[in-house]
Motif scaffolding. Structure first.
Motif, PDB file in Angstrom:
ATOM      1  N   HIS A 148       0.809  -1.226   0.000  1.00 19.09           N
ATOM      2  CA  HIS A 148       0.000   0.000   0.000  1.00 19.09           C
ATOM      3  C   HIS A 148       0.840   1.273   0.000  1.00 19.09           C
ATOM      4  CE1 HIS A 148      -3.521  -2.491   0.737  1.00 19.09           C
ATOM      5  NE2 HIS A 148      -2.850  -3.088   1.699  1.00 19.09           N
ATOM      6  N   SER A 169      -0.746   5.783   2.907  1.00 15.15           N
ATOM      7  CA  SER A 169      -1.932   4.962   2.658  1.00 15.15           C
ATOM      8  C   SER A 169      -2.741   4.853   3.936  1.00 15.15           C
ATOM      9  CB  SER A 169      -1.518   3.552   2.201  1.00 15.15           C
ATOM     10  OG  SER A 169      -0.847   2.877   3.263  1.00 15.15           O
ATOM     11  N   GLY A 195       1.881  11.410   4.836  1.00 20.36           N
ATOM     12  CA  GLY A 195       1.380  12.146   3.683  1.00 20.36           C
ATOM     13  C   GLY A 195       2.502  12.755   2.874  1.00 20.36           C
ATOM     14  N   PRO A 201       4.683  14.221  -6.670  1.00 18.46           N
ATOM     15  CA  PRO A 201       3.919  13.046  -6.262  1.00 18.46           C
ATOM     16  C   PRO A 201       4.850  11.980  -5.665  1.00 18.46           C
ATOM     17  CG  PRO A 201       3.407  13.688  -8.528  1.00 18.46           C
ATOM     18  CD  PRO A 201       4.606  14.468  -8.126  1.00 18.46           C
ATOM     19  N   GLU A 221       4.721   7.748  -4.600  1.00 19.22           N
ATOM     20  CA  GLU A 221       3.936   6.515  -4.696  1.00 19.22           C
ATOM     21  C   GLU A 221       2.661   6.754  -5.517  1.00 19.22           C
ATOM     22  OE1 GLU A 221       3.149   5.463  -0.625  1.00 19.22           O
ATOM     23  OE2 GLU A 221       5.241   4.985  -0.168  1.00 19.22           O
ATOM     24  N   LYS A 260       0.812   9.276  -5.563  1.00 21.19           N
ATOM     25  CA  LYS A 260      -0.189  10.139  -4.914  1.00 21.19           C
ATOM     26  C   LYS A 260       0.231  11.596  -4.992  1.00 21.19           C
ATOM     27  CE  LYS A 260      -1.816   6.361  -2.246  1.00 21.19           C
ATOM     28  NZ  LYS A 260      -0.984   5.230  -1.758  1.00 21.19           N
ATOM     29  N   LYS A 261      -0.787  12.466  -5.093  1.00 20.81           N
ATOM     30  CA  LYS A 261      -0.542  13.893  -5.287  1.00 20.81           C
ATOM     31  C   LYS A 261      -0.019  14.572  -4.028  1.00 20.81           C
ATOM     32  CE  LYS A 261      -4.128  14.996  -8.660  1.00 20.81           C
ATOM     33  NZ  LYS A 261      -5.503  15.509  -8.750  1.00 20.81           N
ATOM     34  N   THR A 285      -1.770  15.027  -0.262  1.00 19.57           N
ATOM     35  CA  THR A 285      -2.495  13.842   0.206  1.00 19.57           C
ATOM     36  C   THR A 285      -2.001  13.485   1.601  1.00 19.57           C
ATOM     37  OG1 THR A 285      -2.553  13.027  -2.063  1.00 19.57           O
ATOM     38  CG2 THR A 285      -3.056  11.426  -0.312  1.00 19.57           C
ATOM     39  N   TYR A 319      -2.919  11.228   5.312  1.00 16.57           N
ATOM     40  CA  TYR A 319      -3.738  10.311   6.118  1.00 16.57           C
ATOM     41  C   TYR A 319      -3.422  10.523   7.591  1.00 16.57           C
ATOM     42  CZ  TYR A 319      -4.814   7.708   1.856  1.00 16.57           C
ATOM     43  OH  TYR A 319      -5.264   7.339   0.617  1.00 16.57           O
ATOM     44  N   LEU A 329      -8.745  10.879   5.471  1.00 15.89           N
ATOM     45  CA  LEU A 329      -7.971  11.279   4.291  1.00 15.89           C
ATOM     46  C   LEU A 329      -8.209  12.758   4.029  1.00 15.89           C
ATOM     47  CD1 LEU A 329      -6.440  10.880   1.568  1.00 15.89           C
ATOM     48  CD2 LEU A 329      -8.603  10.068   0.598  1.00 15.89           C
ATOM     49  N   HIS A 372      -7.070  16.274   1.593  1.00 17.14           N
ATOM     50  CA  HIS A 372      -6.376  16.812   0.427  1.00 17.14           C
ATOM     51  C   HIS A 372      -6.099  18.277   0.729  1.00 17.14           C
ATOM     52  CE1 HIS A 372      -7.150  13.208  -1.905  1.00 17.14           C
ATOM     53  NE2 HIS A 372      -8.389  13.236  -1.445  1.00 17.14           N
TER      54      HIS A 372
END
Lengths: 418, 418
Positions: free
Chosen positions: A327, A331, A356, A362, A364, A366-367, A370, A372, A386, A388
C-alpha cells in the motif's frame, strides 16, 4: 482628556526593513479595544538628533506618546537619555531592576558587562513597568499634560509588560469607568467567508458587543468586546452574543481566547484521564512539539516515534513490510498500523499517526497534499481520515497537525458524551 | 543629493492595528539595498487635515517622500487630493489608466461605478507608474527639490509596481551607477553586546561596506553592504571585511544570508554523507520538526524517539533503568545513553539527544534551565554538553535546539578537517 495617541518605534533595524513594526500593530489593537485613539505611528532610527525632533513633533500633536525600543545596553540605545533631556529629568538607577539584571547573569553563569547597568536606569519620578520577560524595565511618566510611556523593543518583553502594567496604568490615569470585557471565540474547519456569511446579520447590526472577525493559518476567530459600567452586565452581553453565534456555527467552535488546538487536546485528555502517543512521518515531530510546548504535558503525553524513513517505520514502529510494499507509506493501511503500533508500544490509551506528502512532487503515485491521519483509541475501532490539503510544504504540515488535533478533540468529546 | 527618505503610509486600518505596515518594511529593504537612506516611517489615518500636517512635516525633514495607500475609489482615499493641494497641482485623468480600469470591469462582467474613474486621476506633470496588478496607477513627481512618489496600498499591487517602475525611476533621477551588494553574516553562541564589543572599532570606522548588527532569539547577524561602480570591487570589499570580522569572531559564525542552523546541519550532513537520528526529551520533537521543515531531509534524517516519559526512555529507547535510577533523566549519563541508543536503534552515523528542565520548578534536584545534549558519532567517543539557559519554557527549548545544531555543525566541520 480626549486621547490623541502616537506610537514611536525607535530602531534603525526597522528603517533598514530588517524587521516589521509589529509592536505598533499590537499596541494599536490594544489601545483601540480600550477606547484610546491612535492618530500616528512614527519610526525613527537610533539617532539622537532625529529622535529628539520626532519627540518634539509628537509633543505638538499628541497627548499620549508611547515609545518602543532603545532601552537596551548598547550605545545605540538612546530613548531614555533623549526623553530625559527633553523633559528635563534625571536618569536614576532602579534598584529592583538592577538586582533582577544581576540575578539574570548569575543564573546563566556569565559575567555582567558594565553597560548592562544602564538597563536599570529609569526617568526620575516615573512609574516603573516591571519586565518579567527580560532585563530592561519600562516606565511611564506624566509631564506637560502628556503621558509618556517607554516600552522595550523585543515583542516577547513588550507585549506582556503592556498588558499587565501598561494598560492598567492608562485605565487608571484616564479614569475609565466602563468595564470593557473581551472574549475571543476560536473556530477550525470553516473558512472566514463562510463564517462571515453565516453571521452577516449579526455583524451588520453589531453595537455592544462588537464583533471582529480575523482569519489566519486555517483558523478563524471572532473577538467580542462589550462595555458597561457593571462588569456582570458586560459579561452577560457577551454570553448572549456567543450563544446566538454558536447556535449557527458552534460545530466549528473549539475554544476561547489564547487557547490553541494543542491546549484543547491536552485539556480534553486530562478530563478523560487518557494518555496519548504519536507516530509522525509527514509532520516530522511538529505534533509532539506543539503538545510539549505546553507546560505539564508529561502526565498525558508519553512519546513519539518520528519515522521519517520506511526503515524506521519497520524497525522501530513495527509497521509490517507487507503494508509498506503493498500500500505504500502514504496509505490508509499504513496510517492505521502506525497509530495502532505506537499505542501498543507505549502502552497509551490513544495513538495518533500522520503520513502524507508535503513536497511538490507526487510520491507513490499520490498527489502532493495527500494526507492520512490514523487514530487508535483503546477499545474502539481505529479511525483514519484522508485529507487533500493545498499550500506549500510547511502550510501542509501545520494544517495536518491542526486537523489531527481537531479530530482528537471531537473524538474525546464524543467519548465523554457516550 | 544625499537621500533623506520618509515613507508615509496612509490608512486608518493601520492605526487600528488591523494590519501591520509590511509595505514600509518592504520599501525600506529595497531602498537600503539600493543605497537610499530611510530616516522616518510615518503612519497617518484617512483624515485630510492630519495627512496634510504629516506631509508638511515630511517636507521639512526629508527630500524623498514615498506614500502608500489612499489611491482607491472611495471617499476615504485622499492621498492624491491632499498632495495636489500642497504642491498646487491639478489632478488630471490619465487616459491609459482609465482605459485599463474600464477594461477590467468589462473583463469581470461588472458595471463600473462612477467613483472608479477617480482611480485614473494623476497629479499633472507626474510620471505615471503603471499598475499591472490592480486599477489605481502610482505616480512620481519632482517639486521643490523633492521627489514625491505615490504607491497603492495593497502589497500585491505596490510591490511589483515599485520593483518594476519605482526603483528604476529613483536610480535614473539619482544618477546611480553604483552596484550595491549586501551579505548577511550569521552568528550563534555569542551575545550581541559581546560581538559588538569585539568589532567596535570596525563599526565605528565603517564607510564602505557598512556594518549593521541585529540580534534575535539567541542569534546575531551582521549585514555588510558595499557599493562600487564595479560589482567585482563591491564583492571584494565585502569579502575583505568579512575576513577581518571573522578573524575575530569566526568561531561563532555559521552561515550566510537567509540560512538557518537547521539548514546548515543538513548541508554539512550531506557533505559528510552521514545520517542522523535524535532522542528528544526536553525538546519534545522541536529538533526533528526543524530538520523536516526543510525540503528533502529524508536522505540524511532517519527518525526520532520523543521520549517524554522515563517509561518510553526505557521501553523504546533502551536507556537502562540503572542510569535513570542512579543519575536521573536530566544527567550527563542519560544524555549519553540516549544519543548512543538512538544511533544504534536507527543504524545512523550520528545520534543526538536532548534532556533537561524547561519548566519553572526544579526536577531531580536540578535547576530549571539545566540542559544536557548528547552527541554520539560512529567511531568516536560520545560527547555531552551541559548548558544553563535562562528564559521561559519555549525560549529554553528553542535555544537548546539551536545549541544542538551548532554543536553538530562544529563537530561535522572538525570531522571534515581531520
Amino acid at each position: 482628556m480626549t486621547s490623541k495617541t502616537e506610537i514611536i518605534a525607535v530602531g534603525s533595524e526597522l528603517l533598514l526593513g530588517q524587521i516589521v513594526n509589529s509592536n505598533a500593530q499590537f499596541l494599536s489593537q490594544q489601545l483601540a479595544e480600550n477606547g484610546l485613539n491612535v492618530y500616528y505611528h512614527t519610526v525613527v532610527g537610533d539617532n539622537p538628533a532625529r529622535l529628539e525632533q520626532a519627540v518634539k513633533i509628537a509633543k505638538e500633536r499628541s497627548n499620549i506618546i508611547i515609545f518602543t525600543g532603545g532601552l537596551g545596553p548598547t550605545k545605540d540605545d538612546l530613548t531614555k537619555e533623549t526623553i530625559a533631556n527633553i523633559l528635563g529629568k534625571k536618569l536614576v538607577t532602579d534598584e529592583e531592576a538592577l538586582r533582577s539584571i544581576e540575578d539574570y547573569f548569575v543564573k546563566v553563569k556569565r559575567s555582567m558587562s558594565e553597560n548592562n547597568k544602564k538597563q536599570a536606569w529609569i526617568l526620575e519620578d516615573s512609574h516603573v513597568l516591571k519586565n518579567e520577560h527580560g532585563m530592561a524595565p519600562g516606565m511611564a511618566i506624566e509631564a506637560d499634560d502628556r503621558i509618556y510611556m517607554l516600552l522595550p523593543g523585543p515583542p516577547s518583553e513588550m507585549k506582556p509588560m503592556f498588558i499587565k502594567f501598561g494598560l492598567p496604568y492608562f485605565r487608571e490615569k484616564l479614569g475609565q469607568n466602563d468595564k470593557i470585557i473581551s472574549r475571543v471565540l476560536r473556530y477550525f474547519g470553516i473558512g472566514e467567508s463562510q463564517l462571515e456569511t453565516d453571521i452577516q446579520d449579526l455583524i451588520d447590526a453589531q453595537t455592544n458587543p462588537t464583533i471582529a472577525p480575523l482569519a489566519g493559518d486555517g483558523e478563524v476567530t471572532l473577538r467580542l468586546t462589550a462595555r458597561h459600567q457593571q462588569e456582570a452586565e458586560a459579561v452577560r452581553l457577551i454570553n448572549e452574543m456567543e450563544k446566538t453565534i454558536n447556535s449557527r456555527v458552534g460545530g466549528f467552535f473549539y475554544g476561547y481566547d489564547q487557547t490553541t488546538l494543542a491546549d484543547e487536546v491536552l485539556r480534553h485528555l486530562r478530563q478523560s484521564n487518557m494518555t496519548i502517543s504519536a507516530a509522525e512521518s509527514l509532520t516530522g515531530g511538529l505534533f509532539s512539539d506543539q503538545l510539549t510546548a505546553v507546560k505539564g504535558t508529561s502526565d498525558v503525553f508519553k512519546g513519539t516515534i518520528v519515522c521519517y524513513t520506511n526503515e524506521v517505520k519497520q524497525s522501530i514502529l513495527n509497521v509490517s513490510k507487507e503494508t509498506l510494499d503493498q500500500h505504500g507509506a502514504v496509505s490508509e493501511q499504513c496510517a492505521k498500523e502506525m497509530a495502532e503500533q505506537i499505542r501498543k508500544l507505549t502502552n497509551s490509551d490513544i495513538g495518533i499517526s500522520f503520513t502524507g506528502i508535503a513536497g511538490e512532487d507526487p510520491v507513490e503515485g499520490k498527489k502532493p497534499g495527500t494526507v492520512y491521519i490514523g487514530l487508535a483509541c483503546i477499545g474502539q475501532p481505529t479511525k483514519t481520515v484522508l485529507l487533500h490539503l493545498a499550500g506549500n510544504r510547511n502550510a501542509i504540515r501545520r494544517r495536518t497537525v491542526k486537523y489531527g488535533c481537531h479530530l482528537l478533540i471531537k473524538t474525546l468529546l464524543e467519548n465523554t458524551a457516550e
